[in-house]
Design an enzyme around this catalytic site. Structure first.
Site: not given
Ligand SMILES: *Cc1c(COP(=O)(O)O)cnc(C)c1O
Length: 431
Positions: A146, A241, A269
């Site tokens: 994701y 990511d 995060k």
């Molecule tokens: C949470 C997350 C996102 C999205 O971040 P948001 O701040 O919710 O837009 C993208 N990539 C990964 C791996 C994530 O865990």
């Protein structure tokens, strides 16, 4: 003994007149576990208190940002001190330099970085940069990873090997989805096939090196190395990511686990200390394409917001202290070992896998799941029951069986022992 939920239910009723589905982000709506969501009023360390005054040990921790727990003193102090001086200027501030240099001194492959306001925005910018720098259009992503709600990555696998994807959300043009290939995780053959077929046209590949948004699908290091090798060979940008794994499985995220260097990495995060912050960065010869140095446009009114920067710096400063990650790992392993030993002694098909302070339990035989299609959707019914049994016993787990849990430094050994006991008795009830 039913949980008191009147106030949460009232608030949710009101929220449904205000927001689609009553929420500002879909999984909060409790649809996959049933019932109505709890409205939180307060967080204290590892515990949350809802609108009806129920107190829970929190295993969700806002989906990952709160590695120090709720309302950590250093973070709260940084936010209030900075906000009192003005919350935004739309001009450079020293706070941006401080957070960036703190991070870059400790993650050597980040030669330049940029702050944005969410993980999605970081990913979107990194993909645009990969395309702009390589002058290519195709992207590879992996089934089960994701990356936020950016159009190019809201794509499901097509049928067959090395074919293009189909959009997974209405509103994402098929023409755009057609530029994204979706490859299974941990499958070197499929990856080789995708590069063999389209190599010279692939701008970049994006992966969660520690996939933790659709279960915890820990990859073989050899697979990540193969991806690194193929990107280098074909001149494609490798994007890690690390929005969830960065500052979580180690300060330098997956680099601490695997020692593999991406070309670009995205963060979110934890880096914002609970404020809305994302970041991306990596090789200078790529980052120099970003405006105003280069011609890949990317901007933000609140990017590098000083209050958010100060919160992030306060948090990552704690993370950089000696033994920080070892202690989190010790507590998480203790929780997982207790629950796994209980499940094994009872013959339950249930196991909790973990890396550092990320953990994920699944209703199946075995100790690891590595691909999205290996998760049995029918097992989510069992998760819904487990979730309800945990709530009744004062433990708040994520309201979806595909979501991982997090241990923070605010979880004491006593919290861990209570959570382990609670899990065991909840499993006895639902299995
Ligand atoms: C949470 C997350 C996102 C999205 O971040 P948001 O701040 O919710 O837009 C993208 N990539 C990964 C791996 C994530 O865990």
């Amino acid at each position: 003994m039913a949980l008191k939920r009147e106030r949460s239910e009232q608030l949710f009723e009101q929220a449904q007149q205000l927001f689609p589905g009553g929420v500002n982000s879909p999984v909060r709506a409790f649809r996959s576990v049933g019932g109505t969501p709890l409205f939180f009023a307060r967080g204290e360390g590892a515990e949350v208190i809802d609108a009806d005054g129920n107190r829970f040990i929190d295993l969700c921790h806002s989906w990952g940002p709160l590695i120090l727990g709720h309302a950590h003193q250093a973070v709260v102090e940084a936010i209030t001190r900075t906000a009192a001086k003005g919350s935004t200027f739309g001009a450079p501030t020293e706070e941006e330099n401080m957070l960036a240099s703190f991070v870059m001194e400790r993650i050597p492959f980040i030669e330049r970085m940029r702050f944005v306001s969410s993980g999605t925005e970081a990913v979107m910018s990194a993909i645009r940069l990969a395309r702009g720098a390589t002058k290519r259009d195709l992207i590879i992503k992996f089934d089960g990873c994701y990356h936020g709600h950016f159009d190019s990555l809201l794509v499901n696998a097509g049928s067959g090997l090395a074919t293009f994807g189909t959009s997974s959300s209405a509103g994402v043009p098929e023409a755009l989805a057609q530029l994204t290939m979706v490859v299974p995780l941990n499958d070197e053959e499929a990856l080789e096939a995708a590069f063999a077929k389209h190599g010279g046209r692939i701008a970049g590949a994006i992966i969660e090196p520690v996939p933790a948004n659709n279960g915890l699908l820990l990859q073989d290091k050899s697979f990540l190395l193969k991806l690194r090798e193929l990107c280098t060979k074909h001149g494609s940008v490798l994007i890690f990511d690390e929005v969830i794994s960065g500052f979580r499985v180690g300060f330098a995220g997956s680099f601490c686990t695997y020692g593999i260097t991406p070309d670009l990495a995205t963060y979110g995060k934890i880096i914002g200390g609970g404020m809305p912050v994302g970041a991306y960065g990596g090789r200078h010869d790529l980052m120099k394409h970003i405006a105003p140095e280069g011609n890949v446009y990317q901007a933000g009114t609140l990017s590098g917001n000083p209050v958010a920067m100060a919160a992030g710096l306060a948090q990552v400063s704690e993370c950089a202290k000696g033994g920080f990650y070892m202690e989190l790992e010790r507590k998480t392993a203790s929780l997982c070992n207790s629950v796994n030993a209980h499940a094994k002694s009872k013959g339950y098909d249930y196991h909790i896998d973990h890396l550092g302070s990320i953990f994920w339990g699944f209703f199946a035989r075995g100790e690891h799941i590595q691909r999205a299609d290996a998760i049995d959707p029918a097992s989510m019914k069992s998760y819904a029951k487990l979730h309800a049994a945990l709530l009744e016993r004062g433990v708040y787990a994520a309201p979806s069986g595909y979501e991982v849990g997090f241990i923070s430094t605010a979880h004491t050994d006593e919290h861990i022992a209570r959570v382990a006991d609670t899990f065991c008795s909840a499993l006895d009830e639902v299995i």
